[in-house]
Design an enzyme around this catalytic site. Structure first.
Site, PDB file in Angstrom:
ATOM      1  N   ASN A   1      26.420  51.898  37.008  1.00  0.00           N
ATOM      2  CA  ASN A   1      26.812  51.929  38.416  1.00  0.00           C
ATOM      3  C   ASN A   1      26.900  53.379  38.904  1.00  0.00           C
ATOM      4  O   ASN A   1      27.211  54.300  38.135  1.00  0.00           O
ATOM      5  CB  ASN A   1      28.126  51.163  38.667  1.00  0.00           C
ATOM      6  CG  ASN A   1      29.280  51.621  37.824  1.00  0.00           C
ATOM      7  OD1 ASN A   1      29.105  52.077  36.696  1.00  0.00           O
ATOM      8  ND2 ASN A   1      30.493  51.501  38.336  1.00  0.00           N
TER       9      ASN A   1
ATOM     10  N   SER B   1      31.344  56.664  50.627  1.00  0.00           N
ATOM     11  CA  SER B   1      31.535  55.656  51.677  1.00  0.00           C
ATOM     12  C   SER B   1      31.544  54.239  51.087  1.00  0.00           C
ATOM     13  O   SER B   1      31.513  53.264  51.827  1.00  0.00           O
ATOM     14  CB  SER B   1      30.442  55.803  52.728  1.00  0.00           C
ATOM     15  OG  SER B   1      29.208  55.952  52.087  1.00  0.00           O
TER      16      SER B   1
ATOM     17  N   GLU C   1      23.872  46.377  36.878  1.00  0.00           N
ATOM     18  CA  GLU C   1      22.817  45.372  36.637  1.00  0.00           C
ATOM     19  C   GLU C   1      21.654  45.604  37.595  1.00  0.00           C
ATOM     20  O   GLU C   1      20.489  45.511  37.224  1.00  0.00           O
ATOM     21  CB  GLU C   1      23.360  43.947  36.874  1.00  0.00           C
ATOM     22  CG  GLU C   1      24.589  43.579  36.077  1.00  0.00           C
ATOM     23  CD  GLU C   1      25.880  43.917  36.814  1.00  0.00           C
ATOM     24  OE1 GLU C   1      26.045  45.062  37.271  1.00  0.00           O
ATOM     25  OE2 GLU C   1      26.734  43.034  36.924  1.00  0.00           O
TER      26      GLU C   1
ATOM     27  N   CYS D   1      24.980  40.998  42.462  1.00  0.00           N
ATOM     28  CA  CYS D   1      24.083  41.136  41.311  1.00  0.00           C
ATOM     29  C   CYS D   1      23.491  39.789  40.898  1.00  0.00           C
ATOM     30  O   CYS D   1      22.326  39.717  40.505  1.00  0.00           O
ATOM     31  CB  CYS D   1      24.808  41.784  40.135  1.00  0.00           C
ATOM     32  SG  CYS D   1      25.154  43.534  40.437  1.00  0.00           S
TER      33      CYS D   1
HETATM   34  N1  THU Z   1      30.202  46.961  39.400  1.00  0.00           N
HETATM   35  C1  THU Z   1      28.987  46.859  38.752  1.00  0.00           C
HETATM   36  O1  THU Z   1      28.377  47.885  38.394  1.00  0.00           O
HETATM   37  N2  THU Z   1      28.492  45.625  38.521  1.00  0.00           N
HETATM   38  C2  THU Z   1      29.091  44.467  38.958  1.00  0.00           C
HETATM   39  O2  THU Z   1      28.435  43.439  39.042  1.00  0.00           O
HETATM   40  C3  THU Z   1      30.510  44.506  39.285  1.00  0.00           C
HETATM   41  C4  THU Z   1      30.955  45.810  39.872  1.00  0.00           C
HETATM   42  C5  THU Z   1      30.708  48.299  39.720  1.00  0.00           C
HETATM   43  C6  THU Z   1      30.700  48.619  41.195  1.00  0.00           C
HETATM   44  C7  THU Z   1      31.801  49.648  41.303  1.00  0.00           C
HETATM   45  O3  THU Z   1      31.242  50.926  41.085  1.00  0.00           O
HETATM   46  C8  THU Z   1      32.742  49.316  40.162  1.00  0.00           C
HETATM   47  O4  THU Z   1      32.047  48.412  39.308  1.00  0.00           O
HETATM   48  C9  THU Z   1      34.034  48.661  40.623  1.00  0.00           C
HETATM   49  O5  THU Z   1      33.798  47.587  41.441  1.00  0.00           O
HETATM   50 ZN    ZN Z   2      27.263  43.685  41.017  1.00  0.00          ZN
END
Ligand code: THU
Ligand code: ZN
Length: 182
Positions: free
Chosen positions: A74, A79, A87, A127
């Site tokens: 991630n 913002s 994913e 996702c």
């Molecule tokens: N996050 C993901 O990378 N994948 C998901 O499906 C759930 C959430 C990340 C987004 C954000 O940077 C952090 O987790 C907290 O929500």
């Molecule tokens: Zn996600």
């Protein structure tokens, strides 16, 4: 009012393989260690995640139907809404190497999400929708922070009755991007 299952008759039986069947199929085709290998790769990249706002670093691995593994993390934005999920990033990384041209739209055999702290986690709704664009059904697994396997399920179980390209195919006979490009 209940959903009339007939409106989903375009979803073929093979898209709704039961969880156990699909997981066994993946192990048969790619070997018993495949999900663990994905968990290790996701754990390795997880610390590259850029998550200064949530402090929640996620790593992800995608296994393609021709046995390549791609990873992603991630990456947040100040913002917030421009944040890319792990994913999503793994899927986009796979696409950027040409998997759609080689394998067609539905190139995902399995996807794994590595939670930052080994507590329960799962791909979010955003996702799940993106995964469903690239798999009629696939294994969805969770790994721990240190590269173990935590939980295994399938897309059809966690994201049933979704809006997908199959809806277009069934309703309008359009077959967009389903075949590899030549
Ligand atoms: N996050 C993901 O990378 N994948 C998901 O499906 C759930 C959430 C990340 C987004 C954000 O940077 C952090 O987790 C907290 O929500
Ligand atoms: Zn996600």
């Amino acid at each position: 009012m209940k959903i009339n299952p007939e409106i989903f008759s375009h979803i073929k039986e093979e898209h709704l393989l039961n969880e156990q069947q699909l997981i066994e199929q993946i192990y048969e085709e790619f070997g018993m260690g495949i999900l663990l290998k994905m968990a290790q790769k996701a754990s390795e990249v997880k610390n590259n995640a850029y998550a200064p706002y949530s402090n929640y670093q996620v790593g992800a691995s995608v296994l393609t139907i021709d046995e390549q593994i791609f990873t992603g993390v991630n990456a947040e934005a100040v913002s917030y809404t421009q944040t890319t999920h792990a994913e999503e990033s793994a899927i986009r990384n796979a696409i950027s190497t040409g998997v759609i041209r080689e394998l067609g739209q539905h190139f995902i055999a399995a996807i794994l999400y590595a939670s930052p702290d080994s507590e329960f986690g799962a791909p979010c709704g955003h996702c799940r929708q993106i995964i469903s664009d690239h798999a009629e059904n696939c294994v969805v697994a969770q790994g721990t922070a240190d590269g173990d396997l935590k939980h295994v399920t399938t897309l059809s179980l966690i994201f049933p009755f979704s809006f997908s390209v199959l809806t277009f195919e069934y309703n309008y006979g359009v077959n967009i991007g389903l075949e590899p490009m030549t």
